[in-house]
Structures are given as structure tokens and as C-alpha cells.
Design an enzyme around this catalytic site. Sequence first.
Site, PDB file in Angstrom:
ATOM      1  N   ARG A  63       1.056  -1.047   0.017  1.00  0.00           N
ATOM      2  CA  ARG A  63      -0.039   0.067  -0.047  1.00  0.00           C
ATOM      3  C   ARG A  63       0.610   1.271  -0.050  1.00  0.00           C
ATOM      4  O   ARG A  63       0.534   2.248  -0.173  1.00  0.00           O
ATOM      5  CB  ARG A  63      -1.157   0.094   1.327  1.00  0.00           C
ATOM      6  CG  ARG A  63      -2.091  -0.878   0.893  1.00  0.00           C
ATOM      7  CD  ARG A  63      -2.904  -1.079   2.024  1.00  0.00           C
ATOM      8  NE  ARG A  63      -2.621  -1.387   3.107  1.00  0.00           N
ATOM      9  CZ  ARG A  63      -2.765  -2.614   3.956  1.00  0.00           C
ATOM     10  NH1 ARG A  63      -3.352  -3.742   3.177  1.00  0.00           N
ATOM     11  NH2 ARG A  63      -2.113  -3.096   4.904  1.00  0.00           N
ATOM     12  N   GLU A 100       6.489 -11.146  14.254  1.00  0.00           N
ATOM     13  CA  GLU A 100       6.005 -11.586  15.422  1.00  0.00           C
ATOM     14  C   GLU A 100       6.364 -13.029  15.551  1.00  0.00           C
ATOM     15  O   GLU A 100       6.717 -13.545  16.445  1.00  0.00           O
ATOM     16  CB  GLU A 100       4.543 -11.219  15.706  1.00  0.00           C
ATOM     17  CG  GLU A 100       3.986 -11.745  16.995  1.00  0.00           C
ATOM     18  CD  GLU A 100       2.574 -11.425  17.090  1.00  0.00           C
ATOM     19  OE1 GLU A 100       1.835 -11.839  18.237  1.00  0.00           O
ATOM     20  OE2 GLU A 100       2.074 -10.514  16.434  1.00  0.00           O
TER      21      GLU A 100
END
Length: 179
Positions: A63, A100
Site C-alpha cells: 500500500r 511476530e
Amino acid sequence: MTGIQELLLSRIRDVPDYPEPGVMFKDITPLLADPAAFTALTDALAELSVRSGATKIVGLEARGFILGAPVAVRAGLGFIPVRKAGKLPGATLGQAYDLEYGSAEIEVHAEDLSASDRVMVIDDVLATGGTAEASLRLIRRAGAEVAGVAVLMELGFLGGRARLETALDGAPLEALLTI
């Protein structure tokens, strides 16, 4: 809240439980579909880029490409895509970073940045800051200077700003919206 903030926020749709249960996804496609809102966003990010003295815009996949390219055109600056590893042809410079769960790598064409460049990083969202932090390291490794980071929205509760503090090394982090 300013008028532009109200306009931008009104065009961001909340999508509950996407991409997994418990996550409230912030969908910017309604904003992109609204020419007035998209123009206001582009103008605001271009103004931040010009004010920072940037000579190039880096857009982070994916994006960041959608936002960064029109910002570069509006500001009269060059646009450099920072891609996921393996997506750019030719010689690249890569930077690995931790996620993560696991790790990832981003790349840039090394010849697209030089010591005379001041680079503004553009993306849609600052979340945990991992990709943005890796992009700042990559820009500096390419020999360029970081002019700053500018995002449409910062998800403040995820701590990305704190993670970026050292990597920014005094360069500004601008978020048009903080959620």
C-alpha cells in the site's frame, strides 16, 4: 480534529475479525475510491515530504506504493519501491527483520539511492514498526539520508513509534491519524 483528519477518517472502513478473529482491520479502499479524499491525502503527504527536504520517496510494499507514487509526482520527487525479497530484478540491497512469528526481508535497487538523497518513507499504516525500521536501515546502508517517515495512520497501541525511535535518529515520524 482537523477537517482533513475528519475527511480521511470518514473514508476508512472498519472490518471486524479480519484477517483473523479479534482484529479490527482498517480498510483504506473507500478512501482511495474517493477522489477528494485521495487528493487530500496525497497533498498532505507531499507537503510533509517537501517540508522535510526530501529528494526521493520510498514506498513500502504494497500500500506504500499506492500512496507513495502519487505523493512523489505531486512533490516533484523520484519514487523508489521497497519490495519483498526476490521481487526486484538486478542487483539489490536487502535488509532482514523480525516479525511476530518468523522473519522477512525487504530489498531496494541499490543504484536508486545515493549519498546526495534525503528519503521520505511513505506507508499507509504504522503498526509494530518492523518494516519501517528495516526500511530506514536499508536507506542508510544504501548511503542515503533519512528525511523522515510519513503514514496515513498510526496504530498507537502497537508501539511502532517507540520501536522506530532509535532508527529514526532524530528524523520526524508524521502520522495524519493516530488510532
